[in-house]
Design a protein around this motif. Structure first.
Motif, PDB file in Angstrom:
ATOM      1  N   GLN A 591     -56.195   9.750  69.253  1.00  0.00           N
ATOM      2  CA  GLN A 591     -57.260   9.007  68.445  1.00  0.00           C
ATOM      3  C   GLN A 591     -58.407   9.971  68.537  1.00  0.00           C
ATOM      4  N   ASN A 592     -58.265  11.229  68.976  1.00  0.00           N
ATOM      5  CA  ASN A 592     -59.767  12.097  68.806  1.00  0.00           C
ATOM      6  C   ASN A 592     -60.039  12.218  67.265  1.00  0.00           C
ATOM      7  N   THR A 593     -61.314  12.072  67.260  1.00  0.00           N
ATOM      8  CA  THR A 593     -62.025  12.485  65.649  1.00  0.00           C
ATOM      9  C   THR A 593     -62.093  13.833  65.422  1.00  0.00           C
ATOM     10  N   ASP A 594     -62.015  14.612  66.409  1.00  0.00           N
ATOM     11  CA  ASP A 594     -62.271  16.079  65.999  1.00  0.00           C
ATOM     12  C   ASP A 594     -61.042  16.525  65.258  1.00  0.00           C
ATOM     13  N   ILE A 595     -59.906  15.980  65.624  1.00  0.00           N
ATOM     14  CA  ILE A 595     -58.816  16.434  64.812  1.00  0.00           C
ATOM     15  C   ILE A 595     -58.779  16.217  63.464  1.00  0.00           C
ATOM     16  N   LYS A 596     -59.281  14.719  63.165  1.00  0.00           N
ATOM     17  CA  LYS A 596     -59.429  14.636  61.663  1.00  0.00           C
ATOM     18  C   LYS A 596     -60.543  15.480  61.152  1.00  0.00           C
ATOM     19  N   LYS A 597     -61.439  15.791  61.770  1.00  0.00           N
ATOM     20  CA  LYS A 597     -62.530  16.738  61.219  1.00  0.00           C
ATOM     21  C   LYS A 597     -61.961  18.258  60.915  1.00  0.00           C
ATOM     22  N   ILE A 598     -61.243  18.612  62.099  1.00  0.00           N
ATOM     23  CA  ILE A 598     -60.462  20.082  62.038  1.00  0.00           C
ATOM     24  C   ILE A 598     -59.704  20.064  60.750  1.00  0.00           C
ATOM     25  N   LEU A 599     -58.849  19.047  60.345  1.00  0.00           N
ATOM     26  CA  LEU A 599     -57.895  19.009  59.187  1.00  0.00           C
ATOM     27  C   LEU A 599     -58.400  19.131  58.034  1.00  0.00           C
ATOM     28  N   LYS A 600     -60.047  18.762  57.810  1.00  0.00           N
ATOM     29  CA  LYS A 600     -60.814  18.578  56.750  1.00  0.00           C
ATOM     30  C   LYS A 600     -61.366  20.042  56.438  1.00  0.00           C
ATOM     31  N   SER A 601     -61.324  20.942  57.575  1.00  0.00           N
ATOM     32  CA  SER A 601     -62.250  22.125  57.293  1.00  0.00           C
ATOM     33  C   SER A 601     -61.369  23.223  56.757  1.00  0.00           C
ATOM     34  N   GLU A 602     -62.101  24.258  56.259  1.00  0.00           N
ATOM     35  CA  GLU A 602     -61.538  25.294  55.391  1.00  0.00           C
ATOM     36  C   GLU A 602     -60.625  26.221  56.342  1.00  0.00           C
ATOM     37  N   ASP A 628     -49.495  17.457  68.566  1.00  0.00           N
ATOM     38  CA  ASP A 628     -50.639  17.623  67.537  1.00  0.00           C
ATOM     39  C   ASP A 628     -50.995  18.834  67.227  1.00  0.00           C
ATOM     40  N   THR A 629     -49.974  19.755  67.237  1.00  0.00           N
ATOM     41  CA  THR A 629     -50.441  21.166  66.902  1.00  0.00           C
ATOM     42  C   THR A 629     -50.699  21.398  65.384  1.00  0.00           C
ATOM     43  N   ILE A 630     -51.732  22.067  65.225  1.00  0.00           N
ATOM     44  CA  ILE A 630     -52.295  22.312  63.784  1.00  0.00           C
ATOM     45  C   ILE A 630     -52.037  23.826  63.186  1.00  0.00           C
ATOM     46  N   VAL A 631     -51.695  23.836  61.915  1.00  0.00           N
ATOM     47  CA  VAL A 631     -51.251  25.348  61.450  1.00  0.00           C
ATOM     48  C   VAL A 631     -52.645  25.594  60.470  1.00  0.00           C
ATOM     49  N   VAL A 632     -53.085  26.949  60.981  1.00  0.00           N
ATOM     50  CA  VAL A 632     -54.631  27.432  60.247  1.00  0.00           C
ATOM     51  C   VAL A 632     -54.112  28.846  59.842  1.00  0.00           C
ATOM     52  N   ASN A 633     -54.791  29.426  59.040  1.00  0.00           N
ATOM     53  CA  ASN A 633     -54.633  30.730  58.277  1.00  0.00           C
ATOM     54  C   ASN A 633     -54.803  31.739  59.185  1.00  0.00           C
ATOM     55  N   ASN A 634     -55.556  32.125  60.191  1.00  0.00           N
ATOM     56  CA  ASN A 634     -55.515  33.248  61.031  1.00  0.00           C
ATOM     57  C   ASN A 634     -56.081  32.885  62.568  1.00  0.00           C
ATOM     58  N   ILE A 635     -56.402  33.713  63.353  1.00  0.00           N
ATOM     59  CA  ILE A 635     -57.150  33.571  64.533  1.00  0.00           C
ATOM     60  C   ILE A 635     -58.522  33.447  64.316  1.00  0.00           C
ATOM     61  N   ASP A 636     -59.251  34.241  63.144  1.00  0.00           N
ATOM     62  CA  ASP A 636     -60.626  33.883  63.058  1.00  0.00           C
ATOM     63  C   ASP A 636     -61.100  32.388  62.670  1.00  0.00           C
ATOM     64  N   VAL A 637     -60.190  31.793  61.882  1.00  0.00           N
ATOM     65  CA  VAL A 637     -60.266  30.372  61.552  1.00  0.00           C
ATOM     66  C   VAL A 637     -60.238  29.684  62.907  1.00  0.00           C
ATOM     67  N   ILE A 641     -63.200  27.212  64.312  1.00  0.00           N
ATOM     68  CA  ILE A 641     -63.061  25.622  64.824  1.00  0.00           C
ATOM     69  C   ILE A 641     -63.295  25.783  66.062  1.00  0.00           C
ATOM     70  N   GLY A 642     -63.130  26.481  67.028  1.00  0.00           N
ATOM     71  CA  GLY A 642     -63.296  26.367  68.469  1.00  0.00           C
ATOM     72  C   GLY A 642     -61.732  26.558  69.408  1.00  0.00           C
ATOM     73  N   ILE A 643     -61.878  27.476  70.078  1.00  0.00           N
ATOM     74  CA  ILE A 643     -60.551  27.559  70.978  1.00  0.00           C
ATOM     75  C   ILE A 643     -60.823  26.498  71.948  1.00  0.00           C
ATOM     76  N   GLY A 644     -59.560  25.647  72.252  1.00  0.00           N
ATOM     77  CA  GLY A 644     -59.649  25.024  73.171  1.00  0.00           C
ATOM     78  C   GLY A 644     -59.687  23.488  72.870  1.00  0.00           C
ATOM     79  N   THR A 645     -60.261  23.246  71.660  1.00  0.00           N
ATOM     80  CA  THR A 645     -60.601  21.720  71.024  1.00  0.00           C
ATOM     81  C   THR A 645     -59.155  21.410  70.471  1.00  0.00           C
ATOM     82  N   THR A 650     -51.317  30.388  63.972  1.00  0.00           N
ATOM     83  CA  THR A 650     -51.570  30.857  62.750  1.00  0.00           C
ATOM     84  C   THR A 650     -50.417  31.164  62.011  1.00  0.00           C
ATOM     85  N   ILE A 651     -50.584  31.363  60.648  1.00  0.00           N
ATOM     86  CA  ILE A 651     -49.527  31.693  59.754  1.00  0.00           C
ATOM     87  C   ILE A 651     -48.765  32.849  60.321  1.00  0.00           C
ATOM     88  N   ASP A 652     -49.522  33.959  60.479  1.00  0.00           N
ATOM     89  CA  ASP A 652     -48.925  35.198  61.140  1.00  0.00           C
ATOM     90  C   ASP A 652     -48.441  35.415  62.655  1.00  0.00           C
TER      91      ASP A 652
END
Length: 676
Positions: A591-602, A628-637, A641-645, A650-652
């Motif tokens: 129920q963490n609202t941070d994950i919902k915010k993360i899904l909306k970020s670039e 609750d694993t999220i797929v992002v573009n790369n390690i910089d993204v 977002i914040g390591i540990g949140t 990543t796709i690669d």
């Protein structure tokens, strides 16, 4: 002659403050009353020249040389003595005109030596003084009692002193030192030979292991080639079987079409019969509808009456049972009360008898007391008590005197034992000295012959030392090579274990899937990777996020999983992971609202569970695999977002755990278990 310019004392024995003594060019004499510190100046001279024995300086230990402060003054933290020599005649091998030698003793007993305020070792100071013919343990310093000792000593002792003064004792010490060093070198050589023998045996064993490893490599290459050829043969066989199955499928399809046409005909006949049945039922309902309704109402009323009567009967029965139980309890309580009353009455009678006895005894005691007072009288009793107290005081004083006398006796006995022990030690030392005199009497004549041998032994010693250093260097190289080979062997062993474990796991999965195809064990759905469809863009990210769970086998229930595990155990086929659909627990949705915010970020695509297409019955399986694993573009993204949140893949193919652990790097393209 080496001349002393001055001597400075600070915190040494009785010299609490800094005291400077200047010496003239001729004879110098120190005068003073008893206890003024004349002998302490001589002790300071021996101390600064490097005499190591504290007893020779009239102290039990080195720390006792520091000024103790007496009763009223503060003790010193260290003791320091400095002596200044005149070096105008270059008696010392130094260019300075004056040489300052300093020795400091600390509370721990440790000494610090200095030459011209530079810290040096005792050996360096002794060598510097010996260059000026000054020996701290020599006979150029005559202390209290030395003259009497010289007069009273025997001829042999005087001869030994003459040898020491002439310098022969130094050569004897050097000879003994060289012999000790030779013995040490021999011991080192023996140790080196033992170590070399051990290393040779160990190298032979390593060679055998290397040969075994080479054979294993050759055999593994052959096994791989044979496996490849065997797999090729299997593939050809499966293709032939596939062709046969396709032919059979076409035949079965034709048969199915025929059967389908027959089924359609039967369905039409059934529908016609159903329509006729509905017509008949409608006619029956129209005719007897009113009678049926009235009968139904009466039946319902009767059912209600029967139910109410049954409930009443049950309640009455329960009440009867309760009344019976209450009656039994009351009867048992009545019996207990009667028994208690009887016991209390008995106790009452006994207590009454005891009271009568006690009153009679009290009366008798009072009569006896009156008679005693009349005979003795109370005043005489007080006098006796006073006399007893005085006697007790006298006895206590005598007891204290006895204890003091016993303590004195014990102290005297201890002192007697100490003196006897010291006497025995002195006698033993005298005996040892006499034995040494007898043994060394014959060795003096052999000294001249051994002088020539001494030079040869030194030369041999140098050659042995060079060989020893060469052996030590070769030994060090051998040890380094040995460690390198051990490390390589451990790495190869670890890789071998990993390969074996992965191969056993792959074999177990293949065998279970064969059981599914052959229908040996029913209820097997398949691998997690086979039950979900993924876009090729996200396949690597989802494989990394799933990890080893991608090779888990989905089954109907825990019974099927247990049967599969038993099958693998009995046939020794390795291990596999099973997910029973009836027991798998869905993790609670975050129920963490941070994950919902993360899904909306670039740079964020979606949750892993949303990027996989699967049948609804496997929803819990994929929630268990990905969470609750999220797929992002790369390690910089992920870092933005914040390591540990959250757990991010990543796709690669890099992975960031929710705990903050990061895993990634270069990945080779491999063909194996993965999403399709």
């Amino acid at each position: 002659m080496t001349r002393i310019n001055k001597m400075v004392l600070h915190g040494f024995k009785s010299f609490a403050k800094r005291t400077e003594l200047l010496f003239g060019e001729r004879f110098n004499c120190i005068l003073g009353p008893n206890g003024s510190g004349k002998s302490n100046i001589g002790d300071a001279l021996c101390f600064v020249l490097g005499r190591s024995s504290a007893k020779a300086l009239r102290a039990e230990k080195s720390s006792n040389l520091i000024y103790n402060g007496g009763k009223a003054k503060k003790p010193a933290s260290f003791g320091e003595v400095s002596i200044h020599f005149d070096n105008s005649k270059k008696s010392f091998p130094v260019e300075d005109q004056e040489i300052k030698v300093t020795r400091i003793v600390k509370q721990s007993g440790q000494s610090v030596y200095k030459i011209n305020d530079k810290t040096k070792t005792r050996n360096e100071i002794v060598e510097l003084l010996s260059a000026a013919k000054i020996n701290p343990d020599g006979y150029n310093i005559v202390l209290q009692g030395d003259i009497i000792r010289f007069v009273e000593m025997s001829g042999i002792e005087r001869r030994q002193i003459i040898e020491e003064i002439s310098g022969m004792g130094v050569y004897e010490e050097k000879k003994e030192k060289a012999l000790r060093e030779l013995e040490r070198v021999d011991e080192h050589l023996k140790e080196a030979e033992i170590i070399l023998a051990e290393r040779n045996t160990y190298l032979k064993e390593l060679k055998k292991e290397r040969d075994h490893a080479m054979k294993y490599k050759e055999l593994s290459d052959k096994v791989n080639t044979n496996k490849a050829s065997y797999l090729n043969i299997k593939i050809l066989k499966h293709e032939k079987a596939k062709q046969k199955l396709l032919d059979e499928i076409t035949e079965y399809k034709k048969k199915l079409e025929k059967l389908q046409s027959e089924v359609d005909d039967q369905k039409k006949q059934i529908e016609e019969k159903k329509s006729s049945i509905t017509q008949i039922t409608n006619e029956i309902e129209q005719k007897g509808e009113k009678e049926q309704v009235s009968m139904q109402r009466e039946i319902e009323k009767l059912k209600v009456d029967v139910a109410t009567q049954k409930t009443k009967i049950d309640t009455y029965k329960n009440e009867i049972v309760k009344v019976k139980q209450r009656k039994q309890q009351l009867l048992s309580d009545l019996k207990d009360n009667e028994e208690n009353i009887a016991k209390l009455s008995r106790e009452k009678d006994a207590l009454a008898k005891d009271v009568q006895k006690k009153t009679s005894e009290m009366q008798q005691v009072e009569v006896q007391l009156k008679k005693f007072k009349e005979k003795r009288g109370i005043d005489t009793a007080t006098d006796i008590d006073k006399q007893l107290e005085e006697i007790d005081k006298v006895s206590d004083e005598k007891q204290k005197e006895i204890t003091q006398l016993r303590e004195q006796q014990q102290n005297m006995l201890r002192e007697k034992d100490k003196l006897e022990f010291q006497l025995n030690n002195i006698e033993e030392q005298i005996k040892k000295v006499k034995e040494v005199e007898r043994e060394n009497a014959g060795q003096i004549t052999e000294l001249k012959n051994k002088k020539s041998l001494f030079k040869n032994t030194i030369l041999g010693l140098n050659s042995v030392l060079t060989k020893d250093s060469e052996l030590a260097a070769s030994l060090g190289d051998a040890r380094r090579k040995l460690l390198m080979t051990q490390e390589e062997y451990s790495k190869l062993n670890a890789r071998n274990m990993v390969v074996k474990e992965s191969s056993m796991q792959n074999i177990a999965v293949k065998k279970i899937m064969e059981c599914k195809t052959k229908n040996v064990i029913r209820g097997i759905h398949g691998l997690v990777s086979d039950l979900g469809k993924v876009n090729a863009k996200y396949s690597l990210a989802l494989e990394v996020a799933a990890g080893n769970r991608i090779q888990s086998i989905v089954v109907d229930d825990d019974k099927v999983a247990a049967d599969c595990i038993k099958y693998l155990k009995s046939n020794r086929l390795g291990i596999a992971t099973f997910i029973p659909l009836n027991k798998i627990r869905v993790p609670e949705k975050n129920q963490n609202t941070d994950i919902k915010k993360i899904l909306k970020s670039e740079g964020v695509h979606d949750l892993c569970t949303s990027l996989v297409k699967y049948e609804p019955q496997y929803k819990n399986v994929f929630l268990h695999v990905f969470g609750d694993t999220i797929v992002v573009n790369n390690i910089d993204v992920a870092r933005r977002i914040g390591i540990g949140t959250a757990r991010m893949a990543t796709i690669d193919g890099d992975l960031c755990e929710g705990t903050g652990v990061m895993r990634g790097g270069f990945r080779e393209k491999k063909h194996g278990v993965g999403f399709k």
